[in-house]
Design a protein around this motif. Structure first.
Motif, mmCIF file in Angstrom:
data_model
loop_
_atom_site.group_PDB
_atom_site.id
_atom_site.type_symbol
_atom_site.label_atom_id
_atom_site.label_comp_id
_atom_site.label_asym_id
_atom_site.label_seq_id
_atom_site.Cartn_x
_atom_site.Cartn_y
_atom_site.Cartn_z
ATOM 1 N N PHE A 174 14.190 15.325 5.229
ATOM 2 C CA PHE A 174 15.148 14.757 6.178
ATOM 3 C C PHE A 174 14.560 14.708 7.591
ATOM 4 C CE2 PHE A 174 17.581 16.501 2.693
ATOM 5 C CZ PHE A 174 18.475 15.477 2.416
ATOM 6 N N GLY A 175 13.637 15.604 7.872
ATOM 7 C CA GLY A 175 13.031 15.640 9.196
ATOM 8 C C GLY A 175 11.648 15.052 9.272
ATOM 9 N N PHE A 176 10.985 14.845 8.094
ATOM 10 C CA PHE A 176 9.564 14.492 8.147
ATOM 11 C C PHE A 176 9.145 13.464 7.093
ATOM 12 C CE2 PHE A 176 10.050 18.826 9.816
ATOM 13 C CZ PHE A 176 9.536 18.655 11.087
ATOM 14 N N LEU A 177 10.080 12.689 6.537
ATOM 15 C CA LEU A 177 9.706 11.634 5.593
ATOM 16 C C LEU A 177 9.154 10.443 6.372
ATOM 17 C CD1 LEU A 177 9.656 10.616 2.644
ATOM 18 C CD2 LEU A 177 11.911 9.619 3.076
ATOM 19 N N TYR A 178 7.923 10.090 6.096
ATOM 20 C CA TYR A 178 7.225 9.045 6.849
ATOM 21 C C TYR A 178 7.533 7.679 6.247
ATOM 22 C CZ TYR A 178 3.260 6.527 8.960
ATOM 23 O OH TYR A 178 2.468 5.634 9.641
ATOM 24 N N GLU A 181 5.473 2.846 7.495
ATOM 25 C CA GLU A 181 4.688 1.788 6.860
ATOM 26 C C GLU A 181 5.552 0.789 6.096
ATOM 27 O OE1 GLU A 181 1.439 1.640 7.400
ATOM 28 O OE2 GLU A 181 1.412 3.537 8.494
ATOM 29 N N ILE A 182 6.756 1.218 5.685
ATOM 30 C CA ILE A 182 7.545 0.343 4.807
ATOM 31 C C ILE A 182 8.918 -0.014 5.359
ATOM 32 C CG2 ILE A 182 6.385 1.135 2.722
ATOM 33 C CD1 ILE A 182 8.761 2.930 2.123
ATOM 34 N N ALA A 183 9.375 0.670 6.400
ATOM 35 C CA ALA A 183 10.768 0.488 6.828
ATOM 36 C C ALA A 183 10.919 -0.252 8.151
ATOM 37 C CB ALA A 183 11.459 1.847 6.919
ATOM 38 N N GLY A 184 9.838 -0.511 8.855
ATOM 39 C CA GLY A 184 9.933 -1.291 10.077
ATOM 40 C C GLY A 184 10.237 -0.478 11.319
ATOM 41 N N PRO A 185 10.354 -1.175 12.456
ATOM 42 C CA PRO A 185 10.443 -0.505 13.759
ATOM 43 C C PRO A 185 11.674 0.379 13.936
ATOM 44 C CG PRO A 185 10.863 -2.877 13.966
ATOM 45 C CD PRO A 185 10.345 -2.648 12.588
ATOM 46 N N ASP A 186 12.747 0.127 13.207
ATOM 47 C CA ASP A 186 13.934 0.977 13.342
ATOM 48 C C ASP A 186 13.661 2.404 12.892
ATOM 49 O OD1 ASP A 186 15.400 -1.081 14.342
ATOM 50 O OD2 ASP A 186 16.505 -1.511 12.498
ATOM 51 N N TYR A 187 12.591 2.584 12.116
ATOM 52 C CA TYR A 187 12.267 3.912 11.592
ATOM 53 C C TYR A 187 10.960 4.440 12.177
ATOM 54 C CZ TYR A 187 16.146 3.326 8.422
ATOM 55 O OH TYR A 187 17.413 3.177 7.912
ATOM 56 N N ALA A 188 10.560 3.893 13.311
ATOM 57 C CA ALA A 188 9.357 4.390 13.987
ATOM 58 C C ALA A 188 9.541 5.858 14.341
ATOM 59 C CB ALA A 188 9.089 3.576 15.248
ATOM 60 N N GLY A 189 8.515 6.653 14.050
ATOM 61 C CA GLY A 189 8.593 8.087 14.323
ATOM 62 C C GLY A 189 9.314 8.875 13.254
ATOM 63 N N SER A 190 9.636 8.225 12.120
ATOM 64 C CA SER A 190 10.416 8.897 11.070
ATOM 65 C C SER A 190 9.737 10.156 10.554
ATOM 66 C CB SER A 190 10.669 7.936 9.911
ATOM 67 O OG SER A 190 9.443 7.400 9.413
ATOM 68 N N GLY A 191 8.407 10.178 10.549
ATOM 69 C CA GLY A 191 7.678 11.343 10.053
ATOM 70 C C GLY A 191 7.739 12.538 10.976
ATOM 71 N N ALA A 263 0.712 11.046 4.473
ATOM 72 C CA ALA A 263 2.174 11.017 4.557
ATOM 73 C C ALA A 263 2.742 9.806 3.830
ATOM 74 C CB ALA A 263 2.603 11.017 6.024
ATOM 75 N N HIS A 264 2.063 8.670 3.958
ATOM 76 C CA HIS A 264 2.516 7.451 3.257
ATOM 77 C C HIS A 264 2.416 7.637 1.746
ATOM 78 C CE1 HIS A 264 3.348 3.293 2.413
ATOM 79 N NE2 HIS A 264 2.133 3.067 1.934
ATOM 80 N N GLU A 265 1.319 8.230 1.279
ATOM 81 C CA GLU A 265 1.175 8.513 -0.144
ATOM 82 C C GLU A 265 2.310 9.418 -0.629
ATOM 83 O OE1 GLU A 265 -2.643 10.208 -0.792
ATOM 84 O OE2 GLU A 265 -3.739 8.483 0.011
ATOM 85 N N ASN A 266 2.657 10.407 0.188
ATOM 86 C CA ASN A 266 3.736 11.326 -0.180
ATOM 87 C C ASN A 266 5.066 10.595 -0.301
ATOM 88 O OD1 ASN A 266 1.824 13.328 -0.038
ATOM 89 N ND2 ASN A 266 2.487 14.088 1.955
#
Length: 560
Positions: A174-178, A181-191, A263-266
């Protein structure tokens, strides 16, 4: 501050939970007995969002469960929080807020995705500009909260005239799912949402702590284990830089974090386990939190820092797990690789570890066999990790440096310094080379007589024992009551002196940027000539080039 009608009641403190994620497993413990808390009166303080009501107990104003940002559930899952809306009237801040999603925590609310709450301990909600000690809890990146009893901030506030703040923030996937690469700018910094939550807490402190008697321009960030790794990251994050001016990294040296490729692989691995294609990643927003937590438990955890491959100089890549991501944006670089971050060049730093870190993990793992082995058994235990030649060199070096040590003694020493010590020394060296603000290296060495269950081996100075000591929660009983044994610290009254020493050094550092105590010699800044280290115990002692032979050996085989 408005004082309300006096009232007394008893409340039970929650049990502490501490832990760290190491070697692909999670280790956690609950400790410190509950004790009655007498509340003398209610108190009110103004914030930028509205008034909050806390309580006063034995000379400390305590506010719990103050929201510092908005919702992180629903459309805000894996994104920045919703805006926190002001409230009218007076909001109760008498009970802990919900911790992040994890297994239920004793004496705390049910874990929730909406977990952005903080707690404040202050001598008075006045205009006195006290140093602020902003603590990041341990638990790797997957468990813990700002409400653990071992890190209760009342004694620090009461005995050393400081303000203590602790946050809950998002953890695990919930705090560190990256998703960048796939969700676009709204999820920038998601990791790095968990870290960005902490920064929101720091921003709240900057805007509000003066109302609680704290100085927004004198904020120290600190943390142990996973909290030390979080602090390491904050030390390198541009968004955090305006909100603190000194730091302490304790038994959690976050030298390197996960690269975005791993992180993307994860993320892809998680989606595959959930039977969700990358093109339809949005379906993860519909998965119940409990199901995501269950899936997270099946994946490896991320250690507080990533080691280097000694032959190639490359960072070890772990499949699975969730922790901070070097995404080039929120966390633009590894915290202390290849050097100390320039963004914090002028911010003083404390860093160090406990002498017997491993005994905590032996207790957690129910490892009793390590304390029965001879030196042949020690070789057999180490050889798969280090190889024949290096294992021989390691054992020979430790036996020469410690001629009276048993095989278990040497195993504990090796395991402890490789877990937390070498990374701490690495950080100190890199910070010293920067020729900016000073860095101070420490080693906590008070010895507990408590035995590891199933053995006759004393725990010594295990991982996490420093928490209750540095928070000055190892104190003599009042009114002639008998002293209760400390879960980790044992039953000897000398522990009270060691706790006061630790707390005085840390609060003085928070106040001035230089650690000091009345009973301590001058603590020199770390340098590459004398390599001074403060050994913290009932006696405070500066040791030059501590563990010289051992550290030189680790350096020679590429482990530092």
């Amino acid at each position: 501050m408005n004082t309300l009608k006096r009232r007394q009641f008893l409340s039970q403190l929650s049990l502490a939970a501490v832990g760290t994620a190491l070697s692909g497993k999670l280790y956690a413990s609950s400790f410190l007995d509950s004790k009655p808390l007498i509340v003398e009166e209610f108190v009110q303080t103004e914030t930028t969002y509205g008034k909050v009501k806390g309580y006063r107990s034995e000379g400390v104003n305590i506010f719990k469960g103050i929201p510092y940002a908005g919702k992180t559930s629903g459309n805000n899952r894996f994104r920045r929080p919703a805006k926190l809306e002001p409230w009218t009237g007076v909001r109760d801040a008498l009970h802990l807020g919900a911790p992040a999603i994890q297994a239920p925590r004793r004496n705390e609310p049910e874990p929730s995705e909406d977990c952005l709450f903080l707690n404040v301990w202050t001598p008075a909600s006045d205009n006195k500009k006290r140093p602020v000690m902003f603590y990041n809890h341990g638990g790797g990146f997957v468990i813990g909260s700002g409400g653990s009893a071992g890190q209760d901030g009342a004694n620090l506030a009461r005995n050393f005239d400081v303000v203590v703040v602790e946050t809950n923030h998002r953890l695990g996937l919930f705090g560190f799912l990256y998703l960048d690469e796939i969700a676009g700018p709204d999820y920038a910094g998601s990791g790095n949402m968990g870290l960005l939550d902490i920064i929101d807490g720091l921003k709240w402190v900057h805007e509000n702590i003066a109302q609680f008697g704290g100085n927004p321009d004198n904020v120290m960030i600190w943390g142990e284990s996973g909290g030390g790794a979080k602090t390491s990251c904050l030390y390198a994050m541009p968004a955090a830089a305006p909100y603190f001016n000194k730091a302490s990294i304790e038994s959690g040296p976050g030298v390197r974090m996960m690269d975005k490729e791993t992180a993307h692989e994860n993320t892809l691995q998680l989606l595959k386990q959930l039977n969700i294609s990358a093109n339809n990643w949005q379906k993860i927003l519909e998965v119940p939190a409990a199901d995501l937590l269950s899936m997270q438990a099946k994946l490896p955890f991320v250690p507080p820092f990533l080691e280097k491959n000694k032959t190639q100089g490359m960072m070890r890549r772990n499949a699975g797990g969730f922790g901070p991501v070097v995404d080039g944006k929120a966390l633009p670089r590894h915290p202390f690789d290849p050097d100390a971050p320039a963004i914090s060049r002028n911010k003083p730093l404390l860093v160090g570890w406990n002498e017997d870190e491993y005994t905590f993990f032996a207790w957690e793992r129910k490892d009793t066999e390590s304390f029965k082995m001879d030196f042949d058994g020690l070789y057999q235990k180490l050889e798969p990790q280090y190889g024949p030649a290096d294992t021989k060199k390691i054992i020979e070096t430790y036996r020469k440096a410690r001629p009276n040590a048993t095989a278990p003694d040497i195993f504990v020493a090796i395991s402890s310094i490789t877990m937390m010590g070498l990374g701490s020394i690495d950080i100190a060296e890199k910070k010293a080379r920067q020729n900016g603000a000073p860095v101070y290296l420490y080693n906590f060495g008070y010895k507990s007589e408590n035995k590891i269950p199933g053995t006759d081996y004393a725990m010594g100075t295990p991982h996490a024992m420093d928490i209750s000591f540095k928070f000055n929660n190892e104190v003599p009983p009042k009114n002639g009551e008998p002293a209760k044994p400390s879960f980790f610290g044992g039953n000897r009254p000398e522990r009270f002196t060691a706790s006061h020493n630790f707390a005085e050094l840390w609060t003085t550092f928070a106040r001035t940027g230089k650690p000091a105590a009345q009973s301590a010699p001058v603590w020199p800044a770390y340098n590459l000539k004398n390599r001074p280290t403060m050994r913290i115990d009932t006696k405070l002692e500066v040791v030059n080039n501590q563990f010289k032979e051992e550290v030189e050996m680790w350096r020679s085989i590429g482990r530092i």
